[in-house]
Design an enzyme around this catalytic site. Structure first.
Site, short mmCIF file in Angstrom:
data_model
loop_
_atom_site.label_atom_id
_atom_site.label_comp_id
_atom_site.label_asym_id
_atom_site.label_seq_id
_atom_site.Cartn_x
_atom_site.Cartn_y
_atom_site.Cartn_z
N GLY A 1 -2.62 3.95 2.78
CA GLY A 1 -3.47 3.82 1.73
C GLY A 1 -4.09 2.49 1.76
O GLY A 1 -4.80 2.42 0.75
N SER B 1 0.96 -1.23 -0.07
CA SER B 1 0.01 -0.04 0.03
C SER B 1 0.76 1.22 0.07
O SER B 1 2.06 1.28 0.35
CB SER B 1 -0.74 0.00 1.09
OG SER B 1 -0.08 0.40 2.52
N ASP B 2 0.12 2.47 -0.50
CA ASP B 2 0.73 3.54 -0.20
C ASP B 2 0.79 4.05 1.36
O ASP B 2 -0.17 3.08 1.84
CB ASP B 2 0.28 4.60 -0.72
CG ASP B 2 1.13 5.92 -1.29
OD1 ASP B 2 2.01 5.93 -0.53
OD2 ASP B 2 1.02 6.52 -2.26
N TRP B 3 1.29 4.85 1.70
CA TRP B 3 1.37 5.20 3.28
C TRP B 3 0.01 5.45 3.94
O TRP B 3 -0.61 6.44 3.14
CB TRP B 3 2.42 5.87 3.75
CG TRP B 3 3.98 5.38 4.00
CD1 TRP B 3 4.47 5.68 5.19
CD2 TRP B 3 4.43 4.17 3.36
NE1 TRP B 3 5.69 4.59 5.19
CE2 TRP B 3 5.60 4.08 4.08
CE3 TRP B 3 4.27 3.40 2.08
CZ2 TRP B 3 6.62 2.93 3.79
CZ3 TRP B 3 5.26 2.53 1.85
CH2 TRP B 3 6.31 2.19 2.51
#
Length: 819
Positions: free
Chosen positions: A230, A226-228
């Site tokens: 996210g 995931s993005d942070w």
């Protein structure tokens, strides 16, 4: 890891809880080890124009700052991207990490995306080819790439909640192409999901995207992280194909995931698959047996310095030259160096790509270095271009309170050297709750001139700024989220105050933490500046009149070109257009050096003698700019993005806000395939500078276009002769036109390119291979790539509009291929 175990055997020796531990971070930058089974710690670091390491976005261990993505895009050179990737691999190792969160390959859908500087191009083929080079260089060092953001993240406006509504054909032919090339040609080990929804489903929960396309169609065997912050769910992300939730400590995995398995919402086999993917990544990068104490080093390598300087020149695009360039160092001509970017090194964009460079060279310093001194140089700022008031620097005391209202005792005190922070992890020496504390920062500011100054701040929570005990800017009682700090911070709150030159005025910033809406951190910045006006422009024009040559260093900064927001327009900020007009009127020998992360409008273009675009070329910026000015290096760049005459001409500009910037949580990609140069062809709009444009200090002649069938492919060859007086480079761009398309498609599409570096009088051959995919479209009904039989025109061009050679070929037989 025990030497006698495969990763399959290792994962099967793990308990469910141990497998689950691999599927989320233990902290902001790492995944926990397993000492029982001899599994080490996996560490990641931000990229893509360097390796920041495990610190905050601000400060931290120093790192090499390389050219940003659009500058690499302008090089049109995958081999150079591979060199840069390998060098950044060295940097990642110096930060004790195994994974780089790079490269960024989202498409330049608009001219205002705040993150365009970080991405390569408007074109999927050019983007993908450069990404493949970068990944091969990086992973050749044993460092994993994490190509991002998968998929549909072409705007920063409400990017954590908006849904990108994109039809499948446009996805397959445009937005997924760089990722597909990264998997099939680059062999990327990592992919990062985007924050946004794709067609109504968050990317991190999108089974079609992460499993059906990525692993099913493309055969991907790496990890998806995931993005942070996210990742927003447990079972939906795990079942969709998201392997790693970042950052830690976990929010939606851990005990929640174990409970989901026990409840039957996630199968144990699915958890095993995700854990096996993680172990494969750790084996590939050496993290699986890495139990070394984490150590970060600042290694300022001479070979990196040289590469950054060379790469900066190769990405510099010469847009206009009346014959004034290159300048002669021995001429004795005086040079007025003017503009807000003249004595400030603009080396990178903002957001997660920023880092603490080893050093930074301004254009002024680069000119001094090139000339051996400043006796021929003079300076005037002329105008400002900052988005926020200039950062307050000096010695400041920071006092932390374990309350939100500055009440109670001070629980921690520290000294800081500027009023700027991006705080993650323990705050206030670990003495306060990151979501419930307050802070008072106090110090002094001594202005250089009398008069009215502007003082302001922006912050992720309520704050106020006091000067000499009086509140100048305030949102303590009415804080609202704005467009700073990834849309977690307020807009800048600014007030005016009269200050006295040489007097130390007392400055206090008071801040109160609040719970984050999406991303979890604390951040603020405060500054004070004195506005410049028409008198300062007149002073700069007078300096230009008194000089032989005027070099105008203008553009934007990393405050404007940054993750977390989109630009409001593509005009130069502040009074820079007025500054250029005045200087050009005062001295016909005016050279404009642009530094922006994308296109700008140029109403003054016909009034200046030369213009070149340097983007943000890394820590050697000023030396690179001087190399171009004096001809010590060739401007080797070609535009990776079309420059429109005006903002309203760009592809996503529409009267319908749902097309851009979005409405009611949706952004509709109504233009479909017609983005970039394809849009301008379709609409019959003449751009300011077309895709692929770039001048040289030498001249080239092309001849003998040859197209030869080779199995299912066609080989395109063109002879390129350097007929000029000096070495240089040229880019042959190959476009394909379908004469009788079975589906609506752009007039011409870039399907190959070749960059040649040739000495004076030297001849080389550009060679491009056109595969069946080069002629194909994606048919939604049959879910196949189809290349029809029949006539196609192959164009060889200097740009998307300057097509100098062409030949029609005939494909025999229809080609079909499942994705």
């Amino acid at each position: 890891m025990p030497a006698n175990l495969t990763i399959e055997q290792l994962v099967d020796s793990m308990t469910l809880a141990e497998q689950v531990t691999l599927l989320s971070g233990q902290d902001f930058w790492s995944v926990a080890p397993n000492e029982r089974l001899g599994i080490g710690t996996l560490r990641v670091t931000d990229g893509p124009n360097g390796a920041r390491g495990g610190g905050s976005l601000i400060g931290g261990v120093k790192s090499a700052s390389f050219p940003v993505g659009i500058a690499i895009g302008a090089s049109w050179n995958p081999a150079l991207a591979e060199e840069i990737g390998a060098a950044i691999g060295d940097e990642v190792k110096s930060k004790g990490a195994h994974v780089s969160l790079a490269p960024t390959v989202n498409i330049h859908r608009t001219v205002t995306n705040g993150r365009n500087f970080e991405c390569y191009s408007e074109d999927p083929l050019l983007t993908g080819a450069l990404a493949v080079g970068y990944i091969k260089g990086l992973q050749g060092q044993g460092i994993s790439a994490t190509i991002k953001h998968f998929a549909g993240n072409e705007s920063e406006i409400k990017r954590t909640t908006n849904s990108s509504e994109i039809d499948e054909r446009s996805l397959r032919e445009i937005y997924l192409v760089p990722f597909e090339m990264a998997v099939k040609q680059g062999g990327t080990w990592g992919i990062m999901s985007s924050y946004n929804k794709l067609n109504g489903t968050y990317a991190a929960e999108n089974h079609w995207l992460l499993t059906e396309v990525l692993r099913g169609d493309w055969g991907y065997d790496g990890i998806v992280m995931s993005d942070w912050f996210g990742s927003r769910s447990t079972a939906p992300t795990v079942n969709a194909g998201l392997d790693l939730e970042m950052p830690g400590p976990t929010r939606d995995r851990g005990d929640k995931l174990i409970a989901a398995v026990e409840a039957g919402d996630v199968s144990a086999d699915t958890v095993r698959t995700r854990a096996l993917n993680m172990l494969r990544l750790m084996e590939r990068t050496g993290a699986i047996s890495d139990f070394r104490a984490h150590k970060e080093e600042a290694n300022d390598r001479p070979e990196h310095r040289a590469l950054i300087r060379r790469a900066g020149a190769e990405g510099t695009v010469l847009l206009k030259n009346s014959g004034i360039l290159p300048l002669d160092k021995k001429s004795g001509q005086t040079i007025a160096v003017i503009g807000p970017n003249a004595k400030v090194a603009q080396i990178m964009g903002g957001g997660s790509a920023q880092l603490n460079p080893h050093y930074s060279v301004s254009p002024w310093q680069g000119l001094v270095n090139a000339l051996g001194g400043d006796t021929l140089l003079s300076f005037a700022e002329g105008a400002t271009n900052h988005r926020f008031e200039p950062l307050l620097t000096g010695t400041f005391k920071a006092e932390y309170f374990a309350s939100r209202d500055l009440s109670g005792p001070v629980v921690h005190t520290e000294t800081i050297d500027n009023v700027q922070a991006f705080l993650i992890g323990p705050i206030g020496g670990g003495m306060v709750d990151p979501a419930a504390f307050s802070l008072r920062i106090s110090g002094t500011f001594t202005p250089q001139a009398d008069g009215v100054h502007r003082a302001g701040f922006f912050a992720t929570g309520p704050a106020r700024l006091l000067i000499d005990g009086k509140i100048v800017a305030d949102c303590w009682a009415d804080w609202t989220a704005g467009q700073t700090f990834f849309e977690e911070g307020s807009n800048e709150i600014v007030g005016e105050v009269s200050l006295k030159a040489g007097h130390a005025h007392a400055v206090v910033l008071e801040y109160s933490a609040k719970k984050s809406d999406n991303l979890t951190f604390t951040a603020f910045q405060a500054g004070i500046g004195k506005p410049l006006g028409m008198d300062d422009i007149a002073e700069a024009a007078a300096l230009a009149t008194a000089s032989d040559i005027a070099v105008l260093c203008v553009g934007r900064t990393g405050e404007w070109d940054t993750e977390g927001w989109d630009l409001p327009h593509i005009l130069l900020p502040g009074l820079q257009n007025e500054l250029i007009e005045a200087v050009a009127a005062a001295n016909p020998n005016t050279i404009v050096v642009l530094q922006t992360g994308g296109p700008i409008e140029m109403p003054w273009l016909n009034k200046v003698s030369a213009v070149f675009q340097s983007w943000y070329p890394g820590q050697e910026a000023g030396n690179t700019i001087a190399d171009i000015l004096f001809g010590d290096a060739e401007p080797g760049g070609r535009l990776p993005q079309t420059f429109p005459v005006r903002w309203a001409d760009n592809p996503a500009q529409s009267q319908d806000p749902e097309v851009y910037p979005g409405l009611n949580g949706e952004v509709r990609y109504e233009e479909g395939l017609f983005i970039g140069h394809k849009h301008y062809d379709k609409m019959g709009v003449q751009p300011l500078f077309p895709f692929g444009f770039g001048l040289s200090y030498t001249s080239f002649e092309w001849k003998n276009l040859r197209i030869t069938p080779q199995d299912d492919d066609f080989v395109v060859e063109i002879d390129v002769i350097n007929i000029g007086p000096r070495a240089g480079s040229d880019v042959v761009q190959v476009y394909v036109e379908d004469k009788s398309p079975i589906l609506p498609r752009p007039l011409r599409e870039l399907k190959g390119f070749a960059k040649l570096h040739l000495g004076a009088g030297e001849t080389g051959t550009a060679r491009v291979i056109l595969s069946p995919r080069s002629f194909a479209t994606f048919d939604i009904g049959s879910r196949e790539w189809i290349a029809r039989s029949g006539a196609f025109t192959v164009h060889a061009g200097h740009t998307a509009t300057d097509l100098v050679l062409q030949e029609t070929l005939h494909r025999a037989g229809e080609w079909r291929h499942k994705p």
